[in-house]
Enzyme design. Sequence first.
Site, PDB file in Angstrom:
ATOM      1  N   LYS A 232       0.898  -1.125   0.063  1.00  0.00           N
ATOM      2  CA  LYS A 232      -0.207  -0.106  -0.081  1.00  0.00           C
ATOM      3  C   LYS A 232       0.941   1.163  -0.040  1.00  0.00           C
ATOM      4  O   LYS A 232       1.741   1.475   0.977  1.00  0.00           O
ATOM      5  CB  LYS A 232      -0.649  -0.089   1.154  1.00  0.00           C
ATOM      6  N   ASP A 237      -2.746  10.079   4.041  1.00  0.00           N
ATOM      7  CA  ASP A 237      -4.182   9.640   4.081  1.00  0.00           C
ATOM      8  C   ASP A 237      -4.991  10.650   4.835  1.00  0.00           C
ATOM      9  O   ASP A 237      -4.892  10.518   6.027  1.00  0.00           O
ATOM     10  CB  ASP A 237      -4.454   8.397   4.407  1.00  0.00           C
ATOM     11  N   LYS A 244     -10.385  12.652   8.162  1.00  0.00           N
ATOM     12  CA  LYS A 244      -9.800  12.228   9.235  1.00  0.00           C
ATOM     13  C   LYS A 244      -9.756  13.232  10.425  1.00  0.00           C
ATOM     14  O   LYS A 244      -9.487  14.502   9.834  1.00  0.00           O
ATOM     15  CB  LYS A 244      -8.526  11.502   9.485  1.00  0.00           C
ATOM     16  N   ASP A 314     -12.313   6.721   3.631  1.00  0.00           N
ATOM     17  CA  ASP A 314     -11.159   6.625   4.344  1.00  0.00           C
ATOM     18  C   ASP A 314     -10.779   5.127   4.348  1.00  0.00           C
ATOM     19  O   ASP A 314      -9.696   4.620   4.914  1.00  0.00           O
ATOM     20  CB  ASP A 314     -11.447   7.010   5.660  1.00  0.00           C
ATOM     21  N   ARG A 318      -7.632  -0.568   0.898  1.00  0.00           N
ATOM     22  CA  ARG A 318      -8.010  -1.858   0.348  1.00  0.00           C
ATOM     23  C   ARG A 318      -8.659  -1.620  -1.318  1.00  0.00           C
ATOM     24  O   ARG A 318      -8.561  -2.458  -2.194  1.00  0.00           O
ATOM     25  CB  ARG A 318      -9.493  -2.287   0.988  1.00  0.00           C
TER      26      ARG A 318
END
Length: 464
Positions: A232, A237, A244, A314, A318
């Site tokens: 990843k 992020d 977040k 968020d 995946r």
Amino acid sequence: MPPGFASLEDTAGQGGLPIALVPAASVEATLDGLSPRAARWARAHGFAGKLGQTLCLPGPEGDPARVLVGWGDAAARRRGRFHLAAALGKLPAGVYALNPGLDPADAAAEALGWLLESYRYDRYKKRAPAGARLLPPQGVDAAAVEHQAKAVWLTRDLINTPACDMGPAALEAALCALGARFGADTRVVSGSRLEDGFPMIHAVGQAAIQAPRLLELVWGTADAPKVTLVGKGVCFDTGGLDLKPAAAMGLMKKDMGGAANVMGLAQMIMAAALPVRLRVLVPAVENAVSAASFRPGDVLRARNGLTVEVNNTDAEGRLVLADALALASEEAPALILSMATLTGAARVALGPELPAMFTDDEALADEITAAGGSARDPVWRLPLWPGYETLIEPDIADLDNAPPGGMAGAITAALFLKRFVDETPFVHFDIYGWTPKAKPGRPLGGEAQAIRALMAMLEARFGA
Ligand code: BES
Ligand code: MN
Ligand code: ZN
């Protein structure tokens, strides 16, 4: 050049100041073997062989003559990994030699710990290198230990570098540089080819100034067993539109920790010339916020045709891994291995020291667990529990990227990834990638996890 073992050239003619690792139970015997004045000195300083307790003994002229480092008892040692490392910062500059007679596995681990402790992240601030250097211990494969340490340093450097200097373009440059050092082929998919071939990597990365891309490295002979590593590479992020909160975003430069770890592992594989055909895939993106962000509720069509309802922007890791895993599984390699800072749930379950391992392959799980024990690089298996498959199946699409309720979050993330891998043996690691509080051999900051265990497993499986 990062510090390593003291090299033969610059230590020619030096024996190295001897270091004795002294278990608590053998303190008296050890002191009895010293000169009476040295023994008095050690007693006066209360040397009790406590784990990491470090005492430098003076010779007749007052120069340092030898070093005692407490090695505690077996129970205390099990609470840590590297114990000699605790002494490094307490010793005067100089060249040291570990006393012979240690179990070779212990000597190798302690030598590795020394190198891991001597790591410095100095990109933005000069930091004094460790002045104490170690001669490679007798009976230890110094080159192998050094390869491991250098892989860990690479992983740490990549994670520690903040997103302003480690965006998708810099991660691309790092992977290409790694490939160039070993004569590997590297290529990058971006632009319309990314949008067409890897729609979810594109969707996650499309809001950022630096374009999303899929990085690829291929090394080794074409007919060797194929091992594919997928990491990843979310360079930062923010959470996307499901932003977040500040406290959760603070460390998210480390969200490319999976990529950093597979790159460290790839470096070990190539440095050891392991007879495999290695492929490394890194979806490199920034999960940013802009008018171009993908949205909650969007339905994406993955590379393998599955549709995915985005119920939380968020849960981006995946999504980008899914497209890369689909590509990986198209050539049906011997093994696919993914690493990712994928869920907060893995951190809650196992904490920062134990990466969660997921696989349906019992033999593989056992091999990696055993290798983790001997390599002092532990992993902990969590189940790909089939009973939770329904949790990732929403109403209007094949898959849900963020099941409601938040139950078994690390497991549902791993089950999601599994949907993108066909028959190929597959193992996934949900890692934390960060040491929040320094311990011997493990400084505060970015950290490699499971890659030394994985290297040991790969050597046992595929080694010449
Ligand atoms: N990168 C995070 C996971 C993470 C957070 C790893 C903190 C280590 C420390 C990931 O992209 C994420 O945000 N996951 C969400 C998923 C959820 C929305 C289903 C999480 O775990 O909260
Ligand atoms: Mn996220
Ligand atoms: Zn993430």
